[in-house]
Motif scaffolding. Sequence first.
Motif, PDB file in Angstrom:
ATOM      1  N   UNK A   1       0.832  -1.201   0.000  1.00 35.37           N
ATOM      2  CA  UNK A   1       0.000   0.000   0.000  1.00 35.37           C
ATOM      3  C   UNK A   1       0.868   1.253   0.000  1.00 35.37           C
ATOM      4  N   UNK A   2       0.450   2.235  -0.799  1.00 35.75           N
ATOM      5  CA  UNK A   2       1.131   3.520  -0.878  1.00 35.75           C
ATOM      6  C   UNK A   2       0.544   4.438   0.195  1.00 35.75           C
ATOM      7  N   UNK A   3       1.355   4.780   1.199  1.00 36.89           N
ATOM      8  CA  UNK A   3       0.859   5.537   2.351  1.00 36.89           C
ATOM      9  C   UNK A   3       1.311   6.997   2.327  1.00 36.89           C
ATOM     10  N   UNK A   4       1.625   7.506   1.161  1.00 38.79           N
ATOM     11  CA  UNK A   4       1.982   8.919   1.090  1.00 38.79           C
ATOM     12  C   UNK A   4       0.726   9.773   1.279  1.00 38.79           C
ATOM     13  N   UNK A   5       0.923  11.026   1.628  1.00 41.46           N
ATOM     14  CA  UNK A   5      -0.198  11.949   1.758  1.00 41.46           C
ATOM     15  C   UNK A   5      -1.156  11.567   2.860  1.00 41.46           C
ATOM     16  N   UNK A   6      -2.435  11.441   2.503  1.00 42.90           N
ATOM     17  CA  UNK A   6      -3.470  11.166   3.489  1.00 42.90           C
ATOM     18  C   UNK A   6      -3.682   9.683   3.749  1.00 42.90           C
ATOM     19  N   UNK A   7      -2.923   8.823   3.048  1.00 45.02           N
ATOM     20  CA  UNK A   7      -3.042   7.400   3.328  1.00 45.02           C
ATOM     21  C   UNK A   7      -3.504   6.595   2.135  1.00 45.02           C
ATOM     22  N   UNK A   8      -3.550   5.276   2.295  1.00 50.15           N
ATOM     23  CA  UNK A   8      -3.772   4.376   1.153  1.00 50.15           C
ATOM     24  C   UNK A   8      -5.221   4.137   0.761  1.00 50.15           C
ATOM     25  N   UNK A   9      -6.176   4.505   1.592  1.00 50.82           N
ATOM     26  CA  UNK A   9      -7.570   4.170   1.299  1.00 50.82           C
ATOM     27  C   UNK A   9      -8.012   4.804  -0.015  1.00 50.82           C
ATOM     28  N   UNK A  10      -8.635   3.982  -0.861  1.00 49.72           N
ATOM     29  CA  UNK A  10      -9.112   4.466  -2.148  1.00 49.72           C
ATOM     30  C   UNK A  10      -8.105   4.364  -3.265  1.00 49.72           C
ATOM     31  N   UNK A  11      -6.892   3.878  -2.957  1.00 45.09           N
ATOM     32  CA  UNK A  11      -5.868   3.699  -3.978  1.00 45.09           C
ATOM     33  C   UNK A  11      -5.659   2.211  -4.239  1.00 45.09           C
ATOM     34  N   UNK A  12      -5.135   1.889  -5.411  1.00 43.06           N
ATOM     35  CA  UNK A  12      -4.848   0.493  -5.745  1.00 43.06           C
ATOM     36  C   UNK A  12      -3.438   0.145  -5.264  1.00 43.06           C
ATOM     37  N   UNK A  13      -3.258  -0.977  -4.597  1.00 42.48           N
ATOM     38  CA  UNK A  13      -1.929  -1.344  -4.118  1.00 42.48           C
ATOM     39  C   UNK A  13      -1.075  -1.945  -5.224  1.00 42.48           C
ATOM     40  N   UNK A  14       0.242  -1.956  -4.999  1.00 52.21           N
ATOM     41  CA  UNK A  14       1.133  -2.724  -5.842  1.00 52.21           C
ATOM     42  C   UNK A  14       0.999  -4.198  -5.487  1.00 52.21           C
ATOM     43  N   UNK A  15       1.299  -5.070  -6.455  1.00 47.01           N
ATOM     44  CA  UNK A  15       1.259  -6.513  -6.214  1.00 47.01           C
ATOM     45  C   UNK A  15       2.578  -7.123  -6.685  1.00 47.01           C
ATOM     46  N   UNK A  16       3.306  -7.728  -5.745  1.00 44.01           N
ATOM     47  CA  UNK A  16       4.618  -8.286  -6.036  1.00 44.01           C
ATOM     48  C   UNK A  16       4.667  -9.773  -5.698  1.00 44.01           C
ATOM     49  N   UNK A  17       5.581 -10.484  -6.346  1.00 42.09           N
ATOM     50  CA  UNK A  17       5.981 -11.848  -5.946  1.00 42.09           C
ATOM     51  C   UNK A  17       4.818 -12.825  -5.885  1.00 42.09           C
ATOM     52  N   UNK A  18       4.135 -12.977  -6.980  1.00 43.57           N
ATOM     53  CA  UNK A  18       2.983 -13.886  -7.032  1.00 43.57           C
ATOM     54  C   UNK A  18       3.423 -15.333  -6.840  1.00 43.57           C
TER      55      UNK A  18
END
Length: 345
Positions: A254-271
């Motif tokens: 989750x990208x937690x810059x600014x006001x936080x991660x809610x409403x943003x799409x997370x990165x997905x790594x290492x399936x």
Amino acid sequence: MGKASPGTQVGFKAYLWQFQSGVVAVASADSAGHAGFGLGDGSIALRPFDTPDAETTRRLIAHPDSALLCLAASPDGKGFVSGGDDGRLMLTTVDGEGSELASVPRKWIEHVAVADNGGGIAYAAGKRVGLLDGEGRPVAIFEDHPSTVAGLAFNPKGKRLVAAHYGGVSLWWCKADAQPAKRLNWKGSHIAATWSPDGKFVMTATQENELHGWRLADSADMRMSGYPTKPRSLSWSKDGRWLATSGAEVVVVWDCKGKGPMGTAPLELSRGAIVTAVACHPRHGLIASGHADGQIRMGRISDESSIELEKLGAASVTSLAWSRDGRYLIAGGEDGSAGILDFGM
């Protein structure tokens, strides 16, 4: 030498072995140059980073005739703090000297946290949270929790403590003065907690297969759902922007810059198989992950690429930890499999 996807070069040497008891947790005693493996039989297995061969393993009995339930590096980096089902909080040095820091009769000490600045130790036993200073001296007991405490974390400066439980979290100041807990409420059972490196957010994993967070400036709630299993393992990137989590077939970041991660799409790594443990590199934008099939992978945030590193064992990876300098990755598995990956080649 480790495996890498085509076009990717990653050099490391892997030392793998097997214990008879499952590995509960791993930690790095950096000042002493040792990897510590907390085992279900109550012992701590030590291996030095510079000669991690089978004959260099030493076994320290921290909880005789009991199960070790949690483990962390000691504040001075020369040993380990552990809790067990014997109700004892133990400090064990790499020289084998053991001392009892706290005792809670007829309770299990299931969670321990050590402040990043070495200024405090906290443990949880049932509804009780005990606070000690960096030397192991008792400071306070906090018992005003609505249910069993299931997660602990200090804030970056070691001045506040968060305790996760049913219905949300409680925030405490790390001092002996009598004080009311500051409650941050959210329905459900919260089973892990972490504080962002910039101090802006408290995040928890929940029994309901969700990640929940609070923006401390205004106590705003943040709910991140969609996990197929409980996201029990949480790890922050060095710069505090990214929060890596287990609980899915990928490492959810989750990208937690600014006001936080809610409403943003997370990165997905290492399936791969379900992710059971994550550990962000202490210096670079890399995330190690352990999976339910024993595989260890590494993902890179910058381009969302990933590679396979090693197959630790046949069962779930229970714990991952980096040495402070980022050279060594320590891993433990549910079936007693263990390893040290040395990237200093």
